[in-house]
Design a protein around this motif. Structure first.
Motif, PDB file in Angstrom:
ATOM      1  N   LYS A  90     -13.176  29.188  28.523  1.00 29.41           N
ATOM      2  CA  LYS A  90     -13.185  29.129  27.133  1.00 29.41           C
ATOM      3  C   LYS A  90     -14.623  29.037  26.655  1.00 29.41           C
ATOM      4  CE  LYS A  90     -10.178  26.015  26.717  1.00 29.41           C
ATOM      5  NZ  LYS A  90      -9.512  24.984  25.953  1.00 29.41           N
ATOM      6  N   GLN A  91     -15.629  29.988  27.311  1.00 29.28           N
ATOM      7  CA  GLN A  91     -16.961  29.773  26.997  1.00 29.28           C
ATOM      8  C   GLN A  91     -17.769  28.518  26.980  1.00 29.28           C
ATOM      9  OE1 GLN A  91     -17.876  32.322  23.552  1.00 29.28           O
ATOM     10  NE2 GLN A  91     -15.739  33.375  23.898  1.00 29.28           N
ATOM     11  N   GLN A  92     -17.234  27.429  27.882  1.00 29.07           N
ATOM     12  CA  GLN A  92     -17.796  26.289  27.948  1.00 29.07           C
ATOM     13  C   GLN A  92     -19.000  26.309  28.717  1.00 29.07           C
ATOM     14  OE1 GLN A  92     -14.549  27.019  29.077  1.00 29.07           O
ATOM     15  NE2 GLN A  92     -13.128  25.122  28.713  1.00 29.07           N
ATOM     16  N   PRO A  93     -20.039  25.647  28.276  1.00 30.75           N
ATOM     17  CA  PRO A  93     -21.354  25.500  28.932  1.00 30.75           C
ATOM     18  C   PRO A  93     -21.118  25.591  30.366  1.00 30.75           C
ATOM     19  CG  PRO A  93     -21.024  23.960  27.333  1.00 30.75           C
ATOM     20  CD  PRO A  93     -19.946  24.256  27.485  1.00 30.75           C
ATOM     21  N   GLY A  94     -21.775  26.572  31.136  1.00 28.69           N
ATOM     22  CA  GLY A  94     -21.712  26.524  32.505  1.00 28.69           C
ATOM     23  C   GLY A  94     -20.733  27.488  33.245  1.00 28.69           C
ATOM     24  N   CYS A 139     -11.097   9.205  18.208  1.00 27.55           N
ATOM     25  CA  CYS A 139     -10.796   9.320  19.489  1.00 27.55           C
ATOM     26  C   CYS A 139     -10.224  10.905  19.849  1.00 27.55           C
ATOM     27  CB  CYS A 139      -9.651   8.411  20.391  1.00 27.55           C
ATOM     28  SG  CYS A 139      -9.840   8.914  21.970  1.00 27.55           S
ATOM     29  N   ASP A 140     -11.188  11.527  20.438  1.00 27.84           N
ATOM     30  CA  ASP A 140     -10.763  12.927  20.742  1.00 27.84           C
ATOM     31  C   ASP A 140     -10.434  13.085  22.261  1.00 27.84           C
ATOM     32  OD1 ASP A 140     -10.344  15.562  20.904  1.00 27.84           O
ATOM     33  OD2 ASP A 140     -12.466  16.211  20.702  1.00 27.84           O
ATOM     34  N   VAL A 141      -9.189  13.140  22.292  1.00 28.22           N
ATOM     35  CA  VAL A 141      -8.388  12.978  23.743  1.00 28.22           C
ATOM     36  C   VAL A 141      -9.030  14.382  24.410  1.00 28.22           C
ATOM     37  CG1 VAL A 141      -6.405  13.027  25.401  1.00 28.22           C
ATOM     38  CG2 VAL A 141      -6.761  11.295  23.296  1.00 28.22           C
ATOM     39  N   THR A 142      -8.811  15.651  23.806  1.00 31.17           N
ATOM     40  CA  THR A 142      -8.898  16.810  24.143  1.00 31.17           C
ATOM     41  C   THR A 142     -10.418  17.147  24.987  1.00 31.17           C
ATOM     42  OG1 THR A 142      -7.298  17.417  22.691  1.00 31.17           O
ATOM     43  CG2 THR A 142      -8.646  19.370  23.595  1.00 31.17           C
ATOM     44  N   VAL A 143     -11.224  16.504  24.210  1.00 30.50           N
ATOM     45  CA  VAL A 143     -12.851  16.698  24.250  1.00 30.50           C
ATOM     46  C   VAL A 143     -12.970  18.253  24.709  1.00 30.50           C
ATOM     47  CG1 VAL A 143     -14.515  15.969  25.752  1.00 30.50           C
ATOM     48  CG2 VAL A 143     -12.811  14.271  25.414  1.00 30.50           C
ATOM     49  N   ASP A 144     -13.011  19.095  23.695  1.00 26.98           N
ATOM     50  CA  ASP A 144     -13.189  20.679  23.849  1.00 26.98           C
ATOM     51  C   ASP A 144     -14.719  20.986  23.550  1.00 26.98           C
ATOM     52  OD1 ASP A 144     -12.094  22.798  24.998  1.00 26.98           O
ATOM     53  OD2 ASP A 144     -10.997  23.627  23.069  1.00 26.98           O
ATOM     54  N   VAL A 145     -15.416  19.824  23.786  1.00 26.16           N
ATOM     55  CA  VAL A 145     -16.994  20.168  23.131  1.00 26.16           C
ATOM     56  C   VAL A 145     -17.460  21.549  23.727  1.00 26.16           C
ATOM     57  CG1 VAL A 145     -17.699  18.555  24.824  1.00 26.16           C
ATOM     58  CG2 VAL A 145     -18.861  19.081  22.560  1.00 26.16           C
ATOM     59  N   GLY A 146     -18.334  22.186  23.073  1.00 27.91           N
ATOM     60  CA  GLY A 146     -18.710  23.340  23.708  1.00 27.91           C
ATOM     61  C   GLY A 146     -18.014  24.604  23.620  1.00 27.91           C
ATOM     62  N   SER A 147     -16.446  24.480  23.222  1.00 20.99           N
ATOM     63  CA  SER A 147     -15.644  25.575  23.252  1.00 20.99           C
ATOM     64  C   SER A 147     -15.847  26.172  21.741  1.00 20.99           C
ATOM     65  CB  SER A 147     -14.415  25.255  23.628  1.00 20.99           C
ATOM     66  OG  SER A 147     -13.557  26.202  23.276  1.00 20.99           O
ATOM     67  N   PRO A 148     -15.691  27.417  21.464  1.00 18.60           N
ATOM     68  CA  PRO A 148     -15.434  27.927  20.064  1.00 18.60           C
ATOM     69  C   PRO A 148     -14.208  27.557  19.501  1.00 18.60           C
ATOM     70  CG  PRO A 148     -15.454  29.685  21.807  1.00 18.60           C
ATOM     71  CD  PRO A 148     -15.723  28.368  22.507  1.00 18.60           C
ATOM     72  N   LEU A 149     -12.922  27.033  20.383  1.00 15.82           N
ATOM     73  CA  LEU A 149     -11.864  26.566  20.046  1.00 15.82           C
ATOM     74  C   LEU A 149     -11.663  25.272  19.696  1.00 15.82           C
ATOM     75  CD1 LEU A 149      -9.522  28.782  22.299  1.00 15.82           C
ATOM     76  CD2 LEU A 149     -10.707  29.395  20.068  1.00 15.82           C
ATOM     77  N   ASN A 150     -12.909  24.405  19.685  1.00 14.35           N
ATOM     78  CA  ASN A 150     -12.810  23.053  19.476  1.00 14.35           C
ATOM     79  C   ASN A 150     -12.273  22.812  18.047  1.00 14.35           C
ATOM     80  OD1 ASN A 150     -13.531  20.320  19.613  1.00 14.35           O
ATOM     81  ND2 ASN A 150     -15.540  20.600  19.525  1.00 14.35           N
ATOM     82  N   VAL A 151     -11.246  21.931  17.842  1.00 12.95           N
ATOM     83  CA  VAL A 151     -10.663  21.431  16.352  1.00 12.95           C
ATOM     84  C   VAL A 151     -11.738  20.537  15.950  1.00 12.95           C
ATOM     85  CG1 VAL A 151      -8.594  22.546  17.049  1.00 12.95           C
ATOM     86  CG2 VAL A 151      -9.066  20.208  17.697  1.00 12.95           C
ATOM     87  N   LEU A 152     -12.711  19.916  16.564  1.00 11.42           N
ATOM     88  CA  LEU A 152     -13.478  18.986  15.993  1.00 11.42           C
ATOM     89  C   LEU A 152     -15.024  19.106  16.144  1.00 11.42           C
ATOM     90  CD1 LEU A 152     -11.323  15.686  17.071  1.00 11.42           C
ATOM     91  CD2 LEU A 152     -11.745  16.374  14.903  1.00 11.42           C
TER      92      LEU A 152
END
Length: 353
Positions: A98-102, A257-270
């Motif tokens: 999902k285009q995450q860093p790295g 608390c963000d359980v999902t932790v989708d940081v860096g993804s363009p789909l991040n809801v937070l």
């Protein structure tokens, strides 16, 4: 099933104490004819001796790099930076689609070595449902940490514990102020875990799921004292919180608390933060007046390593007993190849078909 050699690797992340296969299930694999090599690991919740006692081979930490080419390397979290060329099939959570860093660098390593990533996040049944997941315990722990932080009782650095010990900490103290909580994604595995932890803490959370997030009422979200996000978006959706929402003078929200932790993804809801928190510094202050604290730890279930490993292993075991190039594992390979194409990565000589 052709003869399978699984290699359970040591986790390089120092706070990762979980394992995808516990000794009891390792016995089942060995009895079924699987060769199972287990690397020594001082941090794994189950010592190597327990695996050796059920018929596993024991190897040095990190020795998977020289394992035979047809070995399937099994883990949970990220691989070390070396070797540059990955020649094996690897089963773990790769976080690379999902285009995450790295992500591109990782898939280049597989292409260079001719190996493949069988990402556990994409091990799904015919309807797309995950077959093995840590979601329940991630939600449980995320909500538990949010409760402890909101009540001023979260102690850093975090250390692994047991469910009984954690539940004792969650009990409200006499005269402690009540607070409101919202769980987004309340009907999924993580959401169910979060709601149970909040109930254990004496709080009945407001449950939001698809219907409520389809037409999101941000003022209602911001009116809750504690919010736990357990939604993992697979298609673009409007963000649940934006920077301007954090500055809303009517904001009651104090702990997120963000359980999902989708940081860096363009789909991040937070998309209101750009880096995770961790066991050493589990909380990050996003706003000072009024305060807003964020918890965003990407290996929450490792804080309950025995319980979460046992649950996950019991779900993964049937899939390993039926390991083959088709079915769920075939879908993993297809998704790996699709992700490589999406990043314009030339496919390596994948030699395990």
């Amino acid at each position: 099933m052709t003869e399978l050699h699984l290699w359970l690797r040591h986790e390089v992340r120092s706070t990762e104490r979980r394992t995808p296969i516990v000794p009891l299930d390792a016995r089942r694999l060995v009895e079924s004819g699987v060769t199972l090599t287990v690397e020594e690991s001082a941090q794994r919740i189950f010592p190597a001796e327990e695996y050796e006692a059920v018929g596993c081979r024991i190897a040095l930490s990190g020795s998977w790099v020289s394992a035979p080419a047809d070995t399937v390397v099994l883990g949970l979290k990220e691989l070390p930076d070396d070797p540059a060329e990955l020649t094996h099939r690897h089963i773990y959570f790769g976080h690379a689609y999902k285009q995450q860093p790295g992500a591109k660098d990782l898939l280049h390593r597989f292409a260079a070595g001719g190996g493949a990533l069988l990402d556990l996040e994409y091990l799904v049944d015919d309807s797309g449902r995950r077959l093995a997941a840590f979601g329940f315990w991630a939600g449980y722990l995320g909500a538990a940490l949010a409760v402890l932080q909101h009540r001023g009782r979260l102690v850093a650095p975090l250390t692994p514990t047991s469910k009984d010990e954690l539940d004792a900490l969650l009990q409200p103290a006499p005269g402690e102020p009540e607070f409101t909580a919202l769980v987004i994604g309340a009907l999924g595995r993580s959401g169910r875990g979060a709601r149970l932890a909040l109930l254990t803490a004496g709080v009945e959370a407001t449950p939001w799921d698809l219907e409520e997030t389809r037409d999101l009422d941000r003022p209602v979200l911001l009116a809750h004292d504690v919010v736990v996000n357990a939604v993992l978006a697979t298609t673009p959706v409007p963000p649940f919180l934006r920077e301007q929402d954090l500055n809303d003078p009517a904001r009651a929200l104090r702990t997120l608390c963000d359980v999902t932790v989708d940081v860096g993804s363009p789909l991040n809801v937070l998309p209101i933060y750009d880096r995770t928190t961790d066991w050493t510094a589990p909380v990050r202050r996003l706003r000072e007046d009024p305060p807003l604290d964020l918890i965003a730890i990407d290996n929450l279930p490792s804080l309950l390593p025995r319980e979460s490993s046992t649950d996950f292993s019991s779900a993964l075991l049937p899939q390993l007993l039926e390991f083959e190039t088709g079915g769920p594992w075939g879908r993993c390979i297809d998704r790996f190849r699709q992700a490589s194409r999406e990043l314009d990565i030339a496919e390596g000589e994948f030699h395990h078909d």
